[in-house]
Design a protein around this motif. Structure first.
Motif, PDB file in Angstrom:
ATOM      1  N   SER A  64       2.511  14.231  -9.442  1.00 27.14           N
ATOM      2  CA  SER A  64       3.556  15.272  -9.378  1.00 27.14           C
ATOM      3  C   SER A  64       4.266  15.404 -10.728  1.00 27.14           C
ATOM      4  N   GLU A  65       4.315  14.308 -11.474  1.00 24.01           N
ATOM      5  CA  GLU A  65       4.888  14.366 -12.821  1.00 24.01           C
ATOM      6  C   GLU A  65       4.100  15.366 -13.663  1.00 24.01           C
ATOM      7  N   GLN A  76       3.879   1.581  -1.202  1.00 29.90           N
ATOM      8  CA  GLN A  76       4.506   1.744  -2.524  1.00 29.90           C
ATOM      9  C   GLN A  76       3.506   2.305  -3.520  1.00 29.90           C
ATOM     10  N   ILE A  77       2.251   1.804  -3.418  1.00 28.69           N
ATOM     11  CA  ILE A  77       1.231   2.285  -4.347  1.00 28.69           C
ATOM     12  C   ILE A  77       0.954   3.762  -4.104  1.00 28.69           C
ATOM     13  N   ALA A 104       0.832  -1.199   0.000  1.00 25.07           N
ATOM     14  CA  ALA A 104       0.000   0.000   0.000  1.00 25.07           C
ATOM     15  C   ALA A 104       0.868   1.252   0.000  1.00 25.07           C
ATOM     16  N   HIS A 163      12.144   9.053 -13.212  1.00 23.38           N
ATOM     17  CA  HIS A 163      11.055   9.315 -12.273  1.00 23.38           C
ATOM     18  C   HIS A 163      10.188   8.055 -12.130  1.00 23.38           C
ATOM     19  N   ALA A 188       8.179   0.262  -7.678  1.00 21.94           N
ATOM     20  CA  ALA A 188       7.732  -0.537  -6.533  1.00 21.94           C
ATOM     21  C   ALA A 188       6.207  -0.557  -6.469  1.00 21.94           C
ATOM     22  N   GLY A 189       5.591   0.593  -6.733  1.00 26.44           N
ATOM     23  CA  GLY A 189       4.135   0.672  -6.723  1.00 26.44           C
ATOM     24  C   GLY A 189       3.533  -0.244  -7.761  1.00 26.44           C
ATOM     25  N   ILE A 190       4.174  -0.275  -8.968  1.00 24.78           N
ATOM     26  CA  ILE A 190       3.659  -1.136 -10.038  1.00 24.78           C
ATOM     27  C   ILE A 190       3.698  -2.595  -9.602  1.00 24.78           C
ATOM     28  N   SER A 199       3.607  10.170  -7.257  1.00 23.42           N
ATOM     29  CA  SER A 199       4.599  10.407  -8.311  1.00 23.42           C
ATOM     30  C   SER A 199       3.935  10.708  -9.639  1.00 23.42           C
ATOM     31  N   ARG A 200       2.840   9.974  -9.944  1.00 27.38           N
ATOM     32  CA  ARG A 200       2.171  10.189 -11.235  1.00 27.38           C
ATOM     33  C   ARG A 200       1.571  11.584 -11.307  1.00 27.38           C
ATOM     34  N   GLU A 236      10.277   6.089  -8.565  1.00 24.00           N
ATOM     35  CA  GLU A 236       9.166   6.298  -7.636  1.00 24.00           C
ATOM     36  C   GLU A 236       7.973   5.392  -7.905  1.00 24.00           C
ATOM     37  N   GLN A 237       7.895   4.829  -9.163  1.00 28.06           N
ATOM     38  CA  GLN A 237       6.674   4.090  -9.470  1.00 28.06           C
ATOM     39  C   GLN A 237       6.880   2.595  -9.611  1.00 28.06           C
ATOM     40  N   GLU A 256      -1.422  -7.224  -6.196  1.00 32.00           N
ATOM     41  CA  GLU A 256      -2.794  -7.126  -5.683  1.00 32.00           C
ATOM     42  C   GLU A 256      -3.810  -7.641  -6.700  1.00 32.00           C
ATOM     43  N   ALA A 282       3.582  -3.709  -6.569  1.00 29.84           N
ATOM     44  CA  ALA A 282       2.538  -3.925  -5.570  1.00 29.84           C
ATOM     45  C   ALA A 282       1.163  -4.056  -6.233  1.00 29.84           C
ATOM     46  N   GLU A 283       0.915  -3.165  -7.233  1.00 32.37           N
ATOM     47  CA  GLU A 283      -0.379  -3.214  -7.933  1.00 32.37           C
ATOM     48  C   GLU A 283      -0.570  -4.554  -8.630  1.00 32.37           C
ATOM     49  N   ALA A 297       3.583   5.724  -5.744  1.00 32.95           N
ATOM     50  CA  ALA A 297       3.404   5.734  -7.189  1.00 32.95           C
ATOM     51  C   ALA A 297       2.305   6.718  -7.593  1.00 32.95           C
TER      52      ALA A 297
END
Lengths: 175, 456
Positions: A81-82, A71-72, A69, B439, B446-448, A78-79, B443-444, B454, B450-451, A75
């Protein structure tokens, strides 16, 4: 209509006395302010729906605790702020370039002045005046562009930082 | 001994003075031969002396008769001289009388002829440089004749000639206010002569086929080797094509007095010549600029390709190793089941590996953008040093030479800025592309992961 014609003539005279570099500075100014207005309107308009989308995605999650959660969340931030930061670099570059363009105009005008000197021997100051105005006007124009850009750039950078910060605050975590 | 040496010296000297015998002309090829030659010339010398002595004796008899002859001649000549002197004095009086008579009869006309002479002289000087002479040749010859006539004390100008002078003055004035087309021979830059239609604008400029012409000293038209800017040439062509109304045209106001403005304008260097004025430093800056642009374009293409692949990776769920994001995700794929902390570290390591390839060339671009203006400054300063050295040698008496040096020294500064400005812009663009990819990786990724976990 008559007043418009007068204004147009004044602009034309100004451009003519400034030489070719002034056109470049005009192009740069136009480009920079287009980007600034684009950011301005984004902060006023499109940003809200982007932030709302991120917040909704986050709130819709069953849990907001695990490593995944976190990490998400990163992300998501980050998306957005980009999107918030896009074009900021270009605006900064334009602000930095404006005085350089001014300097280019200065040197270009000086070359003209010295060339007139080389031909006439400097007996007549009138003949050198066009070169001098070609040197001075772009310098001034470059400075004006840079100054106007600095204020707009500061405002937009701070807005971008604040919006990113706010987004991070909105995506709350259950410890 | 002494006398023999003196004799031989005399003999040699005489050989040089009197008869250059064939023997003496030949160069001696050895010392022995020289010795022989000296001896033989001695013999010929003594023969010649004898001959001269005989001649002298023969002449001696005639001397007395010659002397009396010469005395007679002198007496007669003196008598003639006296007679001539007398005649000269008489005639001088007559000349004076005649001159007085002439002055009386001329009276106020004398002043008129003085004015005529000076006017004719001024007009001749004007016609020498006037472009109208290309259309009406032969005016100078008439003036030359007239001036010669005036200056000679024995001839007077006729009424027709005086009227023609007035006519020529009037014609020059009228013609210098006209724009005329006429045909004449033009000397082309390659030396060929061609019959062309030319357009004369007063006595300011002459153009033909969209080219400016100049008139040389013998009233022949020649195409200028270097022409002014293209816009003036097209104006000249328009003027020739026009039949009525008004056409814009580049007129040299100094045309009647030799056209110094046009010459100066033509002498001012073109863009390419300016570039060459930058010298070695200028070429270096240009080279660096070309490298910067090529590097930027190459990086832009590479990063666009990577960007496209990363975008397609974002849309697919299986990691593809042809792009940085795919490789990072593949690391996560391999390390399924490890705890979050370890996975994060492993992924960070993978991202670190991707960084250099994405950021390569960016620093070089930044350095070029910073160094180019400095190089320009270097060129300008070295140019100034050369200029001031010239001043040290020749003095600052001539501002023209100094100004020319400074103006060419400044060219490198312009070049440096011309390279720096686009490089800064390109750096921003390329850097933006690279930053976007990093970027996503930083930053993304790890999130990817995790997604994806899930979703399963």
């Amino acid at each position: 209509m008559h007043a418009l014609n007068d204004a147009w003539a004044a602009v034309n005279a100004f451009m003519a006395s400034g030489g070719p570099v002034l056109l470049l500075i005009a192009g740069l100014t136009f480009f920079m302010w287009t980007l600034i207005f684009e950011r301005f309107f984004y902060f006023k308009g499109g940003l809200k729906s982007d932030v709302q989308g991120a917040v909704d995605t986050w709130e819709a999650r069953p849990e907001r605790k695990s490593w995944g959660a976190h990490q998400i969340r990163y992300a998501l931030i980050s998306r957005v702020s980009e999107k918030i930061d896009s074009n900021l670099d270009m605006i900064q570059t334009c602000v930095a370039l404006a005085p350089l363009f001014g300097l280019l105009g200065t040197v270009w005008g000086m070359i003209n002045v010295f060339e007139v000197l080389a031909i006439t021997g400097g007996g007549d100051a009138k003949q050198m005046a066009s070169g001098v105005s070609m040197a001075a006007i772009p310098t001034m124009a470059g400075m004006v562009t840079a100054l106007s850009g600095v204020f707009a750039n500061t405002y937009i950078t701070r807005t971008a930082q604040r919006e990113t910060q706010l987004l991070e605050d909105h995506l709350t975590m259950d410890h | 001994m002494k006398s023999s040496i003196a004799k031989s010296v005399l003999a040699v000297a005489a050989a040089g003075l009197f008869s250059v015998s064939a023997v003496a002309q030949d160069k001696a090829s050895s010392l022995d031969q020289l010795l022989k030659m000296v001896q033989s010339s001695k013999i010929s010398e003594s023969a010649e002396h004898k001959k001269r002595e005989a001649d002298f004796r023969r002449q001696k008899a005639n001397q007395a008769s010659l002397l009396s002859q010469a005395e007679n001649t002198r007496a007669s000549e003196e008598a003639r001289s006296a007679a001539l002197e007398k005649k000269y004095e008489e005639q001088e009086l007559l000349v004076q009388q005649k001159r007085q008579q002439l002055d009386e009869r001329l009276g106020s006309l004398k002043e008129l002829f003085g004015h005529l002479t000076s006017t004719a002289g001024d007009l001749r000087a004007n016609l020498q440089t006037s472009l109208v002479s290309a259309q009406y040749p032969g005016r100078a010859e008439f003036l030359d004749q007239l001036i010669d006539k005036m200056n000679s004390a024995t001839k007077l100008p006729t009424i027709q000639e005086i009227e023609r002078l007035w006519y020529e003055l009037q014609r020059e004035t009228v013609e210098s206010g006209k724009v005329v087309k006429f045909n004449t021979t033009v000397i082309l830059p390659d030396g060929e002569q061609a019959e062309q239609e030319v357009v004369r604008v007063g006595n300011f400029n002459i153009v033909s086929d969209g080219k400016y012409l100049e008139m040389n000293d013998n009233q022949k038209l020649a195409e200028l080797i270097r022409q002014p800017d293209g816009k003036y040439l097209s104006m000249a062509a328009d003027l020739q094509a026009a039949t009525s109304g008004f056409t814009p045209f580049g007129v040299d106001p100094t045309g009647p007095s030799g056209g110094s403005y046009l010459k100066a304008m033509i002498a001012s260097p073109s863009i390419v010549e300016r570039w060459h004025q930058g010298g070695i430093v200028g070429y270096i800056i240009t080279g660096v600029g070309v490298i910067a642009v090529l590097l930027a374009i190459w990086r832009l293409l590479v990063l666009s390709g990577v960007n496209a692949k990363v975008n397609s990776q974002l849309r697919s769920s299986t990691p593809n190793t042809n792009n940085p994001l795919g490789r990072v995700l593949a690391v996560a794929e391999e390390n399924k089941g490890v705890d979050g902390e370890t996975l994060e570290l492993k992924m960070e390591e993978a991202v670190l590996k991707e960084r250099p390839a994405i950021e390569s060339g960016l620093n070089l671009l930044k350095i070029i953008a910073m160094v180019a203006p400095l190089l320009g400054l270097l060129g300008t300063v070295t140019g100034m040093i050369i200029t001031f050295q010239a001043i040290t040698i020749f003095g600052a008496g001539d501002p023209k030479a100094m100004a020319g040096g400074i103006s060419s020294a400044l060219v490198t500064t312009v070049l440096g800025l011309c390279v720096a400005i686009p490089t800064v812009l390109l750096h921003t663009i390329v850097n933006g592309r690279a930053k976007r990819i990093l970027h996503i990786l930083d930053e993304q990724s790890a999130g990817i992961v995790a997604e994806n976990a899930e979703r399963k």
